[in-house]
Motif scaffolding. Structure first.
Motif, PDB file in Angstrom:
ATOM      1  N   GLY B 292       0.813  -1.200   0.000  1.00 68.23           N
ATOM      2  CA  GLY B 292       0.000   0.000   0.000  1.00 68.23           C
ATOM      3  C   GLY B 292       0.850   1.254   0.000  1.00 68.23           C
ATOM      4  O   GLY B 292       2.071   1.198   0.099  1.00 68.23           O
ATOM      5  N   VAL B 293       0.174   2.370  -0.130  1.00 70.15           N
ATOM      6  CA  VAL B 293       0.829   3.657   0.083  1.00 70.15           C
ATOM      7  C   VAL B 293       0.013   4.398   1.125  1.00 70.15           C
ATOM      8  O   VAL B 293      -1.210   4.435   1.053  1.00 70.15           O
ATOM      9  CB  VAL B 293       0.884   4.495  -1.209  1.00 70.15           C
ATOM     10  CG1 VAL B 293       1.296   5.929  -0.890  1.00 70.15           C
ATOM     11  CG2 VAL B 293       1.850   3.876  -2.193  1.00 70.15           C
ATOM     12  N   THR B 294       0.698   4.925   2.129  1.00 72.55           N
ATOM     13  CA  THR B 294       0.039   5.746   3.134  1.00 72.55           C
ATOM     14  C   THR B 294       0.761   7.076   3.144  1.00 72.55           C
ATOM     15  O   THR B 294       1.873   7.178   3.658  1.00 72.55           O
ATOM     16  CB  THR B 294       0.137   5.066   4.520  1.00 72.55           C
ATOM     17  OG1 THR B 294      -0.456   3.768   4.432  1.00 72.55           O
ATOM     18  CG2 THR B 294      -0.578   5.877   5.582  1.00 72.55           C
ATOM     19  N   THR B 295       0.163   8.077   2.522  1.00 72.25           N
ATOM     20  CA  THR B 295       0.833   9.375   2.531  1.00 72.25           C
ATOM     21  C   THR B 295       0.645   9.996   3.905  1.00 72.25           C
ATOM     22  O   THR B 295      -0.387   9.803   4.549  1.00 72.25           O
ATOM     23  CB  THR B 295       0.256  10.310   1.457  1.00 72.25           C
ATOM     24  OG1 THR B 295      -1.162  10.316   1.565  1.00 72.25           O
ATOM     25  CG2 THR B 295       0.656   9.855   0.071  1.00 72.25           C
ATOM     26  N   MET B 296       1.652  10.731   4.346  1.00 72.10           N
ATOM     27  CA  MET B 296       1.574  11.280   5.702  1.00 72.10           C
ATOM     28  C   MET B 296       2.541  12.440   5.844  1.00 72.10           C
ATOM     29  O   MET B 296       3.487  12.578   5.092  1.00 72.10           O
ATOM     30  CB  MET B 296       1.945  10.200   6.700  1.00 72.10           C
ATOM     31  CG  MET B 296       3.348   9.661   6.484  1.00 72.10           C
ATOM     32  SD  MET B 296       3.925   8.743   7.893  1.00 72.10           S
ATOM     33  CE  MET B 296       5.684   8.969   7.735  1.00 72.10           C
ATOM     34  N   ASP B 297       2.256  13.249   6.846  1.00 77.18           N
ATOM     35  CA  ASP B 297       3.210  14.277   7.228  1.00 77.18           C
ATOM     36  C   ASP B 297       4.021  13.779   8.395  1.00 77.18           C
ATOM     37  O   ASP B 297       5.201  14.050   8.522  1.00 77.18           O
ATOM     38  CB  ASP B 297       2.460  15.549   7.645  1.00 77.18           C
ATOM     39  CG  ASP B 297       2.593  16.598   6.570  1.00 77.18           C
ATOM     40  OD1 ASP B 297       3.439  16.401   5.682  1.00 77.18           O
ATOM     41  OD2 ASP B 297       1.866  17.590   6.630  1.00 77.18           O
ATOM     42  N   ASP B 298       3.325  13.038   9.266  1.00 75.78           N
ATOM     43  CA  ASP B 298       3.934  12.654  10.517  1.00 75.78           C
ATOM     44  C   ASP B 298       3.387  11.300  10.911  1.00 75.78           C
ATOM     45  O   ASP B 298       2.194  11.041  10.776  1.00 75.78           O
ATOM     46  CB  ASP B 298       3.572  13.704  11.576  1.00 75.78           C
ATOM     47  CG  ASP B 298       4.064  13.279  12.936  1.00 75.78           C
ATOM     48  OD1 ASP B 298       5.271  13.072  13.067  1.00 75.78           O
ATOM     49  OD2 ASP B 298       3.236  13.116  13.848  1.00 75.78           O
ATOM     50  N   VAL B 299       4.273  10.446  11.422  1.00 79.75           N
ATOM     51  CA  VAL B 299       3.900   9.060  11.657  1.00 79.75           C
ATOM     52  C   VAL B 299       2.895   8.891  12.799  1.00 79.75           C
ATOM     53  O   VAL B 299       2.247   7.862  12.913  1.00 79.75           O
ATOM     54  CB  VAL B 299       5.172   8.208  11.863  1.00 79.75           C
ATOM     55  CG1 VAL B 299       5.761   8.436  13.227  1.00 79.75           C
ATOM     56  CG2 VAL B 299       4.881   6.743  11.633  1.00 79.75           C
ATOM     57  N   THR B 300       2.741   9.920  13.626  1.00 77.24           N
ATOM     58  CA  THR B 300       1.780   9.786  14.721  1.00 77.24           C
ATOM     59  C   THR B 300       0.362  10.193  14.305  1.00 77.24           C
ATOM     60  O   THR B 300      -0.561  10.107  15.102  1.00 77.24           O
ATOM     61  CB  THR B 300       2.191  10.651  15.939  1.00 77.24           C
ATOM     62  OG1 THR B 300       2.215  12.013  15.518  1.00 77.24           O
ATOM     63  CG2 THR B 300       3.544  10.263  16.461  1.00 77.24           C
TER      64      THR B 300
END
Lengths: 581, 443
Positions: B292-300
């Protein structure tokens, strides 16, 4: 008693409203909703409202349900079947044996129910009571051999008052459905008893006599056994962000803990991890018994893609089984992974019921439920003077790895040991990544109390000096401080860090733990006469290398002693082969 | 069988519609019939007495109060046929590549998960040729693993690389909220690699309604699972699951659900899990691997956070590199003891030293790094990044392991790396033995 009936009036995912049309409804009883194709979906009454409206939490997918579907109430709470045959089995959160289900369908289709215990197997029963003897609930009628030990057959715990034995069968082979005894009360009413009986999962079993946990349970994990132990009958929580090593730690505990029975409650976690356990364990030999590890294990595989309502049930089911084996006079360990998923399941249901949410939308009563769950652990003195214990280790998966959230906080208040997992340690591959400074335990260690303090003091010093080095560089501190720092680093890398994937280093028994501690103490107490940071670091590198080599040799191996004396020589700074430093 | 049609819609929202009807089933499929005769799909998501709540696949925009609703008496299904390979479908299962409609079996979507005892323990390494994956976080058949990355990172390139450079029998691409150029890129890569005839695409772009986007993973996984049951090794690529979670949030809010974290519904974890858990190595059949791809700014952030608790690790991409810290493969130890005897240990030694060097980076900011060992650590860190962290440098695993020894011996003394004497004796390179360095920092 007449069973109540009802009709479905609303459907919202796993929360179903029903109108009670006949009979009386009991809060907490099990009800079946019958779909138009005849499938029976199991559910539990969680709320009774005005006007005969009842809310059910359905343990299965509610697709294709419609308004007006029939609801049949059973009059009985959600219960677990207790008797011989639990050990070695794998069930879902409602005690359906997964291997049996797989014979019917590859996928976990709805509305399938299978007998929780094998009712075809014959058990060799030896009675220990005679006709006319007086018995009551939880009196022992006899025993059957199960896997590693004699499984006691009880008068069901729910039986109240005094009865006399009217009839007891001869020694022989019986299934769990066959009557093995008939008991009679003062008024002449009789009851037939079988080897298995039900107990409601949400009702804690009463202790015969409770005492305080104070004997450490060896886990084979050095940092726990030495610094943050768990006791027989104790509780521990193990919170941490994802990827900090909770799962590996749980698996290691399941394999190496010196409990008689291990119950793995996979509650809303990855299916693959549960599979790893129940496919590997039958192959693994427990060195303490010489038998397969599966023989002492019971697995509740209620994984994350199974319907959410069964998650809560799975935790209670595992606990009830644990209490039952404690009544057998055994030391039981429950590994609940992850209690956060159970809390989230409660949150989902609470949200659908439109209850007023507490912090992070968890229900207000979450902390009460968590404390009550851990309170089911403990030491029990049994009527025959033997002792049983139930220990619970729960993992917590806090959102964003932040320990301030409600589930972690409630768990911290309810447990006796706290093993905080740290992302920084796991990034540095310092496994087990249990925080050396912040973790705590109120239970006694396998080491002496002052020895534990002695190690903790060194670790704290090391941390302080490390931050000084960060600020001022190695040149900014004295050789003396630098040596102290190197000692704490060495303690961490050869004693606290452990390679759980290595056959030898993966488990340390109490005897070896003592030898290792003595060696570590030698190192810490030895004066270092070398001067200059380069030289000091190099000396500690050589010691570390020798110590690690020692860690990978078998205790019984001849190399073990050889490596030990080699290491001691290094510690005493003798016999360096002059390397070009 | 004649199905009843209902009029008098009560309310219409962005994605939700409510109407009074009877005899309706939970999760039943329905048609919205416009006055013009046009049709769109909807699905029942809640029942309360006579009140039926539906989610609209085409969104609420343009739905009028004089539309009619017809319940179709069946759940949402997807067509399945071997002839799907090479075809492209929308989030409501219709072909969008101009090709013909297929005669297909209708199969259920979002079905129950496979009985855990029918799963095999994952034991087969998937070689990707990416050193950061093969050496440090090995990918294993039937793994479910996302790429965590900021929006601008080349994650789709890596996804396409892994899919086309490995031995998948069938590739299913589930695009959720794809930009048109991303959709085009995937099609192009699949064609160039000659993989078109083993690929099925389900595509939701920003022109389509969010409910269609929500459907994509279920369609892709249902079809993928069916191929796996036929004995195929299937790769399902899902990009981007953060957008998918966002659609979930929108629909939940439209239903007035009590939000848990940052407005996401309380069941975000369960919703993600029921999709990712479709990954399996099935006893007596094939396998399904999910990337998958999970776009994010921050892992929390709630989406990557929940995802990390569900998936079997993640590949963390930053500034075009695959990072060691923050990446994880939970299945690597199932296979990395069977590759080469040094694999596990060198992986850990390299990581420990890298983490030690990270501390020096912090210290450097205080100007306190002057000693020789710390300077060597900083050098090592630079080499590590140049040589290993490029996701598009292709190396066979054995070469990558040799390269690791090269790097170690270029920067450290034998006793500094924390490896057992036995291993060092076996692998420590003599001068010039391996030499796989792209650009040696030491002559």
């Amino acid at each position: 008693m007449s069973k109540a009936k009802g009709r479905v009036i609303s459907v919202n995912e796993s929360l179903v409203g029903a109108k009670n049309t006949e009979g009386a409804v009991i809060n907490g009883e099990v009800a079946y909703i019958i779909l138009e194709d005849g499938k029976r979906l199991k559910s539990e009454v969680i709320d009774v409202k005005q006007g005969g409206v009842v809310y059910l939490q359905v343990f299965e997918d509610t697709g294709w349900m419609k308004i007006g579907d029939l609801v049949e109430f059973t009059g009985l709470p959600l219960a677990v079947k207790l008797g011989p045959g639990i050990l070695g089995s794998v069930t879902d959160g409602l005690q359906n044996p997964l291997y049996e289900l797989a014979k019917i369908e590859w996928f976990l289709e709805r509305g399938l129910e299978v007998s929780p215990l094998d009712n075809t197997q014959k058990w060799h029963f030896t009675p220990t009571v005679q006709k006319d003897e007086v018995v009551t609930g939880s009196s022992v009628l006899g025993h059957v051999p199960e896997k590693l030990f004699q499984h006691k057959i009880f008068v069901p715990f729910s039986v109240q008052g005094e009865y006399t034995i009217e009839r007891i069968v001869q020694e022989g082979d019986y299934t769990i459905d066959e009557t093995i005894a008939v008991i009679k009360d003062g008024s002449g009413n009789t009851q037939e008893l079988q080897m298995a009986f039900d107990w409601p999962v949400k009702k804690p079993m009463p202790f015969h006599e409770r005492s305080v946990p104070e004997k450490p349970m060896p886990t084979g994990i050095r940092i726990l056994d030495a610094l943050f132990p768990i006791a027989f009958g104790g509780t521990a929580c193990n919170p941490g962000p994802f990827g900090a090593g909770k799962t590996v730690l749980q698996h290691s505990l399941a394999r190496h803990s010196q409990a008689d029975v291990v119950i793995i409650a996979a509650c809303g976690e990855r299916a693959g991890e549960a599979v790893e356990v129940f496919k590997d364990f039958p192959e693994l030999i427990d060195p303490r018994t010489g038998k397969s590890l599966m023989d002492r294990t019971f697995i509740v595989g209620n994984t994350s893609s199974m319907p959410v309502a069964a998650r809560e049930a799975s935790v209670y089911m595992a606990t009830t089984v644990g209490e039952y084996y404690r009544k057998q006079g055994l030391n039981v360990l429950i590994l609940a992974d992850s209690t956060s998923r159970w809390a989230q399941a409660l949150r989902e249901t609470s949200g659908r019921k439109e209850e007023i949410p507490g912090p992070e939308a968890f229900p207000m009563y979450i902390s009460t439920l968590i404390s009550a769950f851990y309170d089911r652990a403990g030491i029990e003195k049994l009527p025959d003077e033997s002792t049983g214990s139930l220990s619970i280790i729960g993992t917590v998966s806090p959102a964003g790895g932040n320990f301030d959230e409600p589930v972690t906080q409630a768990t911290l208040l309810s447990t006796g040991a706290f093993w905080g997992l740290s992302r920084a340690l796991s990034d540095a591959r310092k496994y087990p990544a249990i925080d050396r400074i912040d973790s705590t335990s109120k239970y006694p260690s396998l080491l002496q109390k002052e020895e534990v303090l002695y190690l903790l003091e060194l670790l704290r010093d090391g941390k302080t000096i490390a931050s000084n080095i960060l600020l001022m560089g190695e040149k900014g501190i004295t050789d003396e401080s630098y040596i102290r720092y190197q000692k704490s680093e060495l303690l961490d890398s050869v004693f606290l860090q452990q390679n759980s994937f290595d056959e030898v280093d993966g488990v340390t028994n109490p005897e070896r733990l003592r030898l290792m501690f003595d060696m570590v103490k030698e190192i810490i107490d030895a004066p270092v006469t070398i001067q200059g940071k380069e030289g000091i670091r190099s000396h500690f590198n050589f010691m570390r290398q020798a110590f690690l080599d020692w860690n990978y040799t078998q205790l019984k191996d001849e190399k073990f002693e050889k490596q030990k004396s080699k290491l001691l020589k290094l510690v005493k700074q003798m016999g360096y082969a002059e390397e070009n430093v | 069988m004649l199905r009843k049609t209902y009029e008098n819609i009560d309310s219409i929202g962005r994605a939700i519609l409510s109407i009074k009807a009877s005899g309706v089933h939970n999760k039943e499929l329905a048609e919205v019939i416009y006055p013009t005769g046009e049709k769109a799909f909807a699905q029942v998501i809640a029942l309360d007495g006579e009140q039926v709540t539906l989610q609209l696949f085409g969104g609420g925009f343009g739905v009028s109060t004089d539309c009619k609703i017809r319940f179709l008496g069946k759940p949402v299904q997807v067509g399945f046929s071997d002839d799907m390979l090479g075809r492209v479908y929308s989030g409501n299962g219709q072909p969008i590549d101009g090709g013909p409609e297929l005669m297909a079996d209708q199969i259920r979507i979002a079905g129950p998960s496979i009985n855990p005892v029918k799963r095999l323990i994952p034991k087969n390494m998937i070689r990707t040729g990416v050193p950061m994956i093969d050496v440090f976080n090995t990918l294993v058949r039937s793994q479910k693993i996302p790429i965590f990355a900021k929006a601008g990172e080349p994650y789709n390139q890596l996804l396409a690389n892994i899919a086309t450079q490995t031995d998948a029998d069938v590739i299913i691409i589930g695009g959720v909220g794809l930009k048109y150029d991303e959709y085009h890129y995937f099609r192009q890569r699949i064609e160039d690699a000659g993989s078109k005839n083993k690929t099925v695409m389900f595509v939701h772009t920003h022109r389509d309604s969010i409910v269609e986007g929500l459907m994509v993973p279920d369609l892709a996984l249902a079809v993928g699972e069916r191929f796996a049951l036929q004995g195929k090794n299937v790769f399902v690529l899902l990009s981007d699951m953060t957008q998918w979670s966002d659609y979930l949030r929108q629909v939940a809010n439209a239903q007035d659900q009590i939000p848990a974290n940052q407005g996401y519904p309380g069941d975000l974890y369960s919703q993600l899990a029921s999709r990712y858990e479709k990954a399996a190595d099935i006893d007596g059949a094939g396998s399904l691997t999910i990337l998958g791809v999970t776009t994010m700014d921050d892992v929390t952030h709630p989406v990557p956070d929940n995802t990390g608790y569900i998936t079997e690790g993640q590949f963390y991409m930053k500034d075009g590199y695959l990072e060691l810290f923050g990446s994880l493969s939970r299945l690597k130890q199932q296979v990395n003891d069977k590759t080469r005897s040094d694999h596990r240990n060198i992986m850990n030694a390299m990581a420990r030293l890298l983490s030690e060097s990270e501390e020096r980076v912090k210290a450097q900011k205080f100007g306190s790094v002057k000693d020789d060992y710390s300077l060597r650590l900083l050098d090592y860190r630079k080499t590590f990044q140049q040589e290993l962290m490029d996701p598009f440098r292709f190396l066979e695993l054995e070469d990558a392991l040799d390269l690791c020894w090269d790097i170690l011996s270029n920067h450290f003394k034998r006793e500094e790396v924390g490896l057992s004497s036995e291993l060092i004796d076996a692998y420590w390179p003599e001068k010039g033995k391996y030499k796989i360095l792209k650009n040696s920092t030491h002559e």
